[in-house]
Each structure stands twice: as C-alpha cells, then as structure tokens.
Design a protein around this motif. Structure first.
Motif, PDB file in Angstrom:
ATOM      1  N   ALA A 292      90.222 -25.006 -67.777  1.00 43.99           N
ATOM      2  CA  ALA A 292      89.229 -24.259 -68.547  1.00 43.99           C
ATOM      3  C   ALA A 292      88.931 -24.958 -69.864  1.00 43.99           C
ATOM      4  O   ALA A 292      87.765 -25.102 -70.265  1.00 43.99           O
ATOM      5  CB  ALA A 292      89.723 -22.838 -68.802  1.00 43.99           C
ATOM      6  N   ARG A 293      89.946 -25.417 -70.543  1.00 38.95           N
ATOM      7  CA  ARG A 293      89.766 -26.097 -71.833  1.00 38.95           C
ATOM      8  C   ARG A 293      88.989 -27.390 -71.674  1.00 38.95           C
ATOM      9  O   ARG A 293      88.162 -27.756 -72.526  1.00 38.95           O
ATOM     10  CB  ARG A 293      91.127 -26.374 -72.460  1.00 38.95           C
ATOM     11  CG  ARG A 293      91.061 -26.933 -73.882  1.00 38.95           C
ATOM     12  CD  ARG A 293      92.453 -27.138 -74.443  1.00 38.95           C
ATOM     13  NE  ARG A 293      93.190 -28.165 -73.706  1.00 38.95           N
ATOM     14  CZ  ARG A 293      94.493 -28.392 -73.860  1.00 38.95           C
ATOM     15  NH1 ARG A 293      95.194 -27.657 -74.709  1.00 38.95           N
ATOM     16  NH2 ARG A 293      95.091 -29.337 -73.177  1.00 38.95           N
ATOM     17  N   ALA A 294      89.221 -28.110 -70.564  1.00 34.64           N
ATOM     18  CA  ALA A 294      88.568 -29.401 -70.349  1.00 34.64           C
ATOM     19  C   ALA A 294      87.058 -29.263 -70.176  1.00 34.64           C
ATOM     20  O   ALA A 294      86.322 -30.241 -70.371  1.00 34.64           O
ATOM     21  CB  ALA A 294      89.172 -30.089 -69.126  1.00 34.64           C
ATOM     22  N   ALA A 295      86.579 -28.080 -69.826  1.00 36.85           N
ATOM     23  CA  ALA A 295      85.140 -27.893 -69.647  1.00 36.85           C
ATOM     24  C   ALA A 295      84.378 -28.130 -70.942  1.00 36.85           C
ATOM     25  O   ALA A 295      83.248 -28.634 -70.927  1.00 36.85           O
ATOM     26  CB  ALA A 295      84.855 -26.490 -69.129  1.00 36.85           C
ATOM     27  N   ASP A 296      84.984 -27.776 -72.088  1.00 30.62           N
ATOM     28  CA  ASP A 296      84.314 -27.959 -73.380  1.00 30.62           C
ATOM     29  C   ASP A 296      85.375 -27.894 -74.470  1.00 30.62           C
ATOM     30  O   ASP A 296      85.564 -26.875 -75.127  1.00 30.62           O
ATOM     31  CB  ASP A 296      83.249 -26.872 -73.582  1.00 30.62           C
ATOM     32  CG  ASP A 296      82.381 -27.107 -74.813  1.00 30.62           C
ATOM     33  OD1 ASP A 296      82.737 -27.974 -75.631  1.00 30.62           O
ATOM     34  OD2 ASP A 296      81.360 -26.415 -74.945  1.00 30.62           O
ATOM     35  N   ILE A 444      70.087 -27.081 -71.589  1.00 34.06           N
ATOM     36  CA  ILE A 444      71.282 -27.057 -72.448  1.00 34.06           C
ATOM     37  C   ILE A 444      72.538 -27.205 -71.604  1.00 34.06           C
ATOM     38  O   ILE A 444      73.426 -27.999 -71.917  1.00 34.06           O
ATOM     39  CB  ILE A 444      71.312 -25.758 -73.276  1.00 34.06           C
ATOM     40  CG1 ILE A 444      70.223 -25.789 -74.353  1.00 34.06           C
ATOM     41  CG2 ILE A 444      72.689 -25.553 -73.909  1.00 34.06           C
ATOM     42  CD1 ILE A 444      70.008 -24.448 -75.038  1.00 34.06           C
ATOM     43  N   ALA A 445      72.616 -26.437 -70.522  1.00 33.98           N
ATOM     44  CA  ALA A 445      73.786 -26.527 -69.652  1.00 33.98           C
ATOM     45  C   ALA A 445      73.899 -27.916 -69.036  1.00 33.98           C
ATOM     46  O   ALA A 445      75.001 -28.488 -68.959  1.00 33.98           O
ATOM     47  CB  ALA A 445      73.714 -25.466 -68.559  1.00 33.98           C
ATOM     48  N   ALA A 446      72.766 -28.473 -68.610  1.00 37.49           N
ATOM     49  CA  ALA A 446      72.780 -29.800 -67.996  1.00 37.49           C
ATOM     50  C   ALA A 446      73.252 -30.849 -68.989  1.00 37.49           C
ATOM     51  O   ALA A 446      74.012 -31.770 -68.647  1.00 37.49           O
ATOM     52  CB  ALA A 446      71.397 -30.148 -67.472  1.00 37.49           C
ATOM     53  N   GLY A 447      72.820 -30.711 -70.242  1.00 35.71           N
ATOM     54  CA  GLY A 447      73.250 -31.659 -71.271  1.00 35.71           C
ATOM     55  C   GLY A 447      74.735 -31.566 -71.543  1.00 35.71           C
ATOM     56  O   GLY A 447      75.394 -32.572 -71.807  1.00 35.71           O
ATOM     57  N   PRO A 451      77.502 -35.726 -65.895  1.00 38.26           N
ATOM     58  CA  PRO A 451      77.820 -36.148 -64.520  1.00 38.26           C
ATOM     59  C   PRO A 451      78.688 -35.159 -63.746  1.00 38.26           C
ATOM     60  O   PRO A 451      78.688 -35.170 -62.511  1.00 38.26           O
ATOM     61  CB  PRO A 451      78.558 -37.478 -64.724  1.00 38.26           C
ATOM     62  CG  PRO A 451      78.147 -37.958 -66.074  1.00 38.26           C
ATOM     63  CD  PRO A 451      77.927 -36.736 -66.888  1.00 38.26           C
ATOM     64  N   ALA A 452      79.431 -34.298 -64.454  1.00 38.27           N
ATOM     65  CA  ALA A 452      80.312 -33.345 -63.770  1.00 38.27           C
ATOM     66  C   ALA A 452      79.538 -32.344 -62.924  1.00 38.27           C
ATOM     67  O   ALA A 452      80.118 -31.666 -62.065  1.00 38.27           O
ATOM     68  CB  ALA A 452      81.165 -32.592 -64.790  1.00 38.27           C
ATOM     69  N   LEU A 453      78.230 -32.238 -63.141  1.00 37.83           N
ATOM     70  CA  LEU A 453      77.438 -31.243 -62.421  1.00 37.83           C
ATOM     71  C   LEU A 453      77.009 -31.705 -61.039  1.00 37.83           C
ATOM     72  O   LEU A 453      76.413 -30.920 -60.289  1.00 37.83           O
ATOM     73  CB  LEU A 453      76.203 -30.851 -63.246  1.00 37.83           C
ATOM     74  CG  LEU A 453      76.463 -30.293 -64.654  1.00 37.83           C
ATOM     75  CD1 LEU A 453      75.169 -29.799 -65.279  1.00 37.83           C
ATOM     76  CD2 LEU A 453      77.496 -29.186 -64.622  1.00 37.83           C
ATOM     77  N   ALA A 476      69.996 -32.101 -62.441  1.00 42.31           N
ATOM     78  CA  ALA A 476      71.334 -32.161 -63.047  1.00 42.31           C
ATOM     79  C   ALA A 476      72.427 -32.370 -62.013  1.00 42.31           C
ATOM     80  O   ALA A 476      73.551 -32.712 -62.373  1.00 42.31           O
ATOM     81  CB  ALA A 476      71.606 -30.877 -63.831  1.00 42.31           C
ATOM     82  N   GLY A 477      72.129 -32.126 -60.744  1.00 42.62           N
ATOM     83  CA  GLY A 477      73.120 -32.371 -59.698  1.00 42.62           C
ATOM     84  C   GLY A 477      73.501 -31.177 -58.868  1.00 42.62           C
ATOM     85  O   GLY A 477      74.345 -31.274 -57.970  1.00 42.62           O
ATOM     86  N   ALA A 478      72.899 -29.974 -59.127  1.00 39.06           N
ATOM     87  CA  ALA A 478      73.219 -28.789 -58.340  1.00 39.06           C
ATOM     88  C   ALA A 478      72.760 -28.957 -56.898  1.00 39.06           C
ATOM     89  O   ALA A 478      71.710 -29.547 -56.629  1.00 39.06           O
ATOM     90  CB  ALA A 478      72.569 -27.554 -58.956  1.00 39.06           C
ATOM     91  N   THR A 479      73.543 -28.440 -55.982  1.00 41.93           N
ATOM     92  CA  THR A 479      73.176 -28.487 -54.561  1.00 41.93           C
ATOM     93  C   THR A 479      72.907 -27.102 -53.985  1.00 41.93           C
ATOM     94  O   THR A 479      72.442 -26.989 -52.855  1.00 41.93           O
ATOM     95  CB  THR A 479      74.298 -29.140 -53.726  1.00 41.93           C
ATOM     96  OG1 THR A 479      75.486 -28.344 -53.829  1.00 41.93           O
ATOM     97  CG2 THR A 479      74.578 -30.556 -54.209  1.00 41.93           C
ATOM     98  N   CYS A 480      73.216 -26.063 -54.737  1.00 37.00           N
ATOM     99  CA  CYS A 480      72.983 -24.703 -54.252  1.00 37.00           C
ATOM    100  C   CYS A 480      72.705 -23.785 -55.436  1.00 37.00           C
ATOM    101  O   CYS A 480      73.146 -24.051 -56.566  1.00 37.00           O
ATOM    102  CB  CYS A 480      74.152 -24.194 -53.428  1.00 37.00           C
ATOM    103  SG  CYS A 480      75.751 -24.306 -54.257  1.00 37.00           S
ATOM    104  N   VAL A 481      71.989 -22.693 -55.169  1.00 44.70           N
ATOM    105  CA  VAL A 481      71.510 -21.807 -56.230  1.00 44.70           C
ATOM    106  C   VAL A 481      71.730 -20.354 -55.807  1.00 44.70           C
ATOM    107  O   VAL A 481      71.491 -19.990 -54.649  1.00 44.70           O
ATOM    108  CB  VAL A 481      70.001 -22.016 -56.493  1.00 44.70           C
ATOM    109  CG1 VAL A 481      69.529 -21.120 -57.642  1.00 44.70           C
ATOM    110  CG2 VAL A 481      69.689 -23.468 -56.776  1.00 44.70           C
TER     111      VAL A 481
END
Length: 514
Positions: A292-296, A444-447, A451-453, A476-481
C-alpha cells in the motif's frame, strides 16, 4: 434544607449523600436509590412519606405530586408563592440529583419492546425540568461527575453560586433533550422510519479539540451515547500519541470505512486528506502495508493508516519507517507496542477484535451534513460490489480482470468525485478525484501510476460523459473498465472500448462522493 436524590447511575451516590447530610440537608429518595442509601446508613425519607401519598401503578407514579413539584417550582422571592406553599404544607427543595431510567442501556441489551417502554422515565424528566426552570433557587445535578464540585462549593460558601446553578441548568436541559431524542430515535427505528418529520440527534461530547480544520476554527468531537457493535473511531481506545485533531478523526473514519471493504484478507489502507493513496491486501499484514505504501510513498508521509488484523512486530517495524499521524487497528501485540512507543507523537487507536473478523462489514447508518439553515441526511453508501454485472463489450473480462474490477470498484466508492481508480486484483495503483471533469481525474491518476498501470483495471464512480476519459484510460494501460453506465453516449463508449480491445462492465450503481 431538603435534597431529593433519585438516580439510576449510582456512581458516587453514597459519598455525595453523606456530604449533603454533613452540610445540613435532609434527604428524600425513592426505590433503589433509597435502598442504597439505607444500606450505607445514610438517613433518608421515602418520597411517599413526604407527600403522604402512596406510590401507585407499580411505581409509575411516585414523584408527580404537588409537594414535590411545588417544592421545586416555588419562587421564593415572591411572597404569594411562599404563602401558597405554606398553606399547602409544601417545603422548598433546594437540591435535586436525578438521572433518568437506563433507556439506552435497555435498548442495547436487546430487551423486548414492553421492557424498553417501561424504561421511558416520566417523573425523572419532570423533576429535572422543574428544578432547572427554577435554578434561581434549586441546584439540579444530572451527572455524578459534578457531585464533588457541588460539595466543594457548599463547603466553601455554604451554598451553590448563581453561575454554577445556571451551568447545571444548561446541562440538565441538554440531558433531558438527549434522553427524549434517544426515545424518538428508537421509536422511529421501530417504525423503520429513518427520516422522521422531527429529527433529534442525541450525541454526547467526547472531547474538546484544539481547533477545527484550521487553527482559527473552533472544534469539538461528539459521539453516540452507546457504543455500536461494529468497529468505530468514536469508541476506539487511544493507546498513545498526541491528542487527536479534527482532521485526524475525519481521516481515521475514512480509513476505517475503506478497510472494512476488505474483511476476508489482511488489508492496509493509507489515507491522506480524506483520500486513499494506498490500498492493498495480502496474506501477511506487513506485506499488505508495504505494498500500500509503495503505491505513493510521497503521499503516505504524514498519512493515516487503517489495518484489519492485529499489528505484529514485523508490521510495526514497517510502520515505524515512515512518519505517520495515526494508526487504527483491531489490536497490537506487546512487541508491536514496544516498537511503536518510540514514536511518542504517533497516535495509536485500538478498534477491538471485531475489526479483524472476516465477517466485519461497514456499519449501515445515516450520513448527516450541515448546510446553511439546514441538514442533509442520507443512508450511508453501503452498496456492495456487484455480484452480477452487465458485460457490454465484445471481449469479456478474464477471471484475473474480474478480481481487479471488484477491487477497483470497492476503492472507487471512497474517492471524491469525479473518481477514477486504477488497480490490480490486490492493490491500488493510482487514483484521481475531486476534479470538475472526469477526463482530468483520469489524467491525474495516469500521471501518478505511470508504467505500473499496464494491464490494470479502471473504475469510474459515475458514467463517462464522453469517450475522452476512456481513451485516456486505455492509453494509460488499462485493459478493463467498470462503471455505472446510463449515459446517452453509452453506445459510443462501448464502441470505443471495443476499439481499444477493452472489456467493460456496467453496474447500474453510482458512487458519487461530494
């Protein structure tokens, strides 16, 4: 001087009564209070002997008598009141110590409706209100915590001063108002009426706060009179650290609400300014927190953490690596507390073992927000992740994508609108929210995610009004919505998803959070 004592909360009763007797008071009492005084050897007269009228209706009528209420309401500065009291043999009552039948405790015990109704006090509130109305001549005490102060003032000056009597009057009316609010709330609940015509909210001040959201704003923290069975911030035990602030409490509640979305596995939540910046599940709590911490990691600095399993030494050491404002968890091992005790200002809250239960769920309750001149009230957004959804694209989500979509949808509910969440099946990758356009939230989320996305799932709290947000998510790299659907441009969005090779599901449920 006469004092009337009739209390359900008998904390400090005997020493208070003994102190009054030493200061020249004669005592009147009823029921269990009288029995407690007599057992302690404190002289007291039964109210029915004073009124020369028996208790009737199984004790329902004891103090509703002119010799009681005349003694409480007599305006001793008026000659006509004194003359009328003398003519009817009414003696002034100078002090009343009354707290009311244990209505809330009876409700909490699971008692029957008849038993609960029997705990609706009639004579007690009448005496409290009468004494408070006549506070110029009567001292009214509804809280045992005030006994010592009243005795000290009697000892010092032989009486209770005007300022103290007025303070106790205010407290008395607040006491009966909260009592009536609890009864009204219970009756509304019995009728399954969450939005009654007249709304009363019974809360008790838990603590004053140094300030509100900002230092120039005043603040205080109130909580319900009885602790709920579910974990709550208001009834968590503070183990160490600085005094909780207004913002700490808001963020802790946000963190607790989100961690309750993931009861089946060890979960770690990091909240910053009421917004999730880290969410992860794992078979080990320490790994969940580190993920969780590594996300931001930048936002995690100074954040609020919620955990849904006991904090052990390994997790405590990981927590100690970063400056945090507060942590809420079910429990802490002795070794964990020793590690975290080095962080003197770190606030540790213990919510209790219920938070660690795989069956723990967010508490279904009402959500209140003030507006100028009014109050908005709604159900909490307790909608569960969709067990069935509508797949609208040519490509169906894989099993792994379905897991990621469920994870993203749970988190999305807790992000400010317009909310966009990218995730895998076990962690938050990036979030964007609080923007006036949905495409900006995606950008904003994509920024943040970078690459993790690649290969991620994306959730949107409301429908995409245009395809631009979907295009940005795919880029951004999403494959599903996962999104609610319902836009007039749904067909255009579905075509865009097919164009990008995305799998898209519609829930029919929106999760606005303003």
């Amino acid at each position: 001087m006469l004092a009337l004592l009739s209390v359900s909360d008998k904390r400090g009763l005997v020493p208070f009564a003994q102190g009054l007797v030493r200061r020249g008071f004669r005592l009147l009492s009823t029921g269990g209070t009288l029995a407690a005084l007599q057992a302690a050897g404190v002289p007291a007269t039964k109210v029915s002997e004073h009124t020369q009228s028996p208790e009737i209706l199984g004790g329902r009528v004891k103090t509703l008598h002119p010799r009681i209420h005349g003694g409480l309401l007599g305006r001793l500065e008026r000659e006509e009141d004194r003359a009328e009291m003398a003519a009817h043999g009414i003696e002034p009552i100078s002090l009343v110590a009354v707290n009311l039948y244990p209505f809330r405790q009876t409700v909490a015990s699971g008692a029957s409706e008849a038993e609960v109704i029997e705990q609706i006090d009639i004579g007690g509130p009448a005496m409290v209100r009468a004494a408070a109305k006549n506070s110029r001549h009567v001292t009214v005490v509804v809280d045992p915590d005030d006994y010592d102060a009243v005795l000290a003032e009697l000892e010092k000056s032989g009486g209770v001063g005007d300022e103290t009597r007025r303070k106790l009057m205010r407290k008395a009316f607040a006491h009966t108002a909260a009592y009536d609010a609890a009864i009204a709330g219970w009756l509304a609940g019995q009728a399954q009426e969450p939005f009654p015509e007249e709304l009363s909210l019974p809360f008790r001040k838990a603590q004053g706060l140094r300030y509100g959201e900002n230092p120039h704003q005043r603040g205080a923290f109130y909580r319900e009179h009885s602790a709920p069975s579910e974990p709550s911030v208001a009834f968590s035990k503070v183990l160490q650290g600085k005094e909780l602030s207004y913002n700490n409490i808001l963020d802790l509640d946000a963190a607790l609400g989100l961690v309750l979305e993931f009861p089946e596995q060890p979960c770690a939540i990091i909240i910053k300014h009421n917004t999730p910046c880290g969410v992860a599940v794992d078979s080990e709590l320490e790994r969940a927190y580190r993920t969780a911490r590594a996300a931001d990691e930048v936002s995690a600095f100074g954040g609020i953490v919620a955990l849904n399993r006991e904090v052990d030494e390994a997790c405590a050491k990981a927590l100690a690596e970063t400056f945090l404002e507060a942590i809420i968890a079910p429990t802490y091992s002795a070794a964990a507390l020793q590690v975290l005790s080095a962080k003197k200002n770190l606030r540790l809250l213990e919510a209790g073992p219920a938070l660690a239960s795989p069956q723990a769920r967010p508490r279904v309750q009402l959500d209140a927000r003030s507006v100028s001149g009014g109050l908005l009230l709604q159900d909490k957004d307790a909608a569960e992740p969709p067990l069935e959804w509508k797949i609208v694209t040519k490509r169906h989500p894989t099993a792994e994508e379905e897991k990621a979509l469920c994870f993203a949808w749970k988190v999305c509910k807790h992000v400010k609108s317009n909310a966009i969440v990218f995730s895998s099946g076990d962690r938050l990758l990036a979030a964007g929210g609080g923007q006036t356009s949905r495409v900006d939230s995606v950008k904003i989320a994509a920024g943040r995610g970078g690459p993790a996305l690649k290969g991620s799932a994306v959730a949107s709290d409301a429908f995409f009004p245009f395809r631009d947000g979907l295009d940005e998510a795919a880029r951004a790299g999403a494959t599903c919505v996962i999104q609610p659907g319902g836009s007039v441009r749904d067909a255009e969005l579905i075509a865009a998803a097919d164009e990008h090779g995305l799998a898209m599901v519609l829930t029919g449920v929106r999760h606005f959070r303003h």
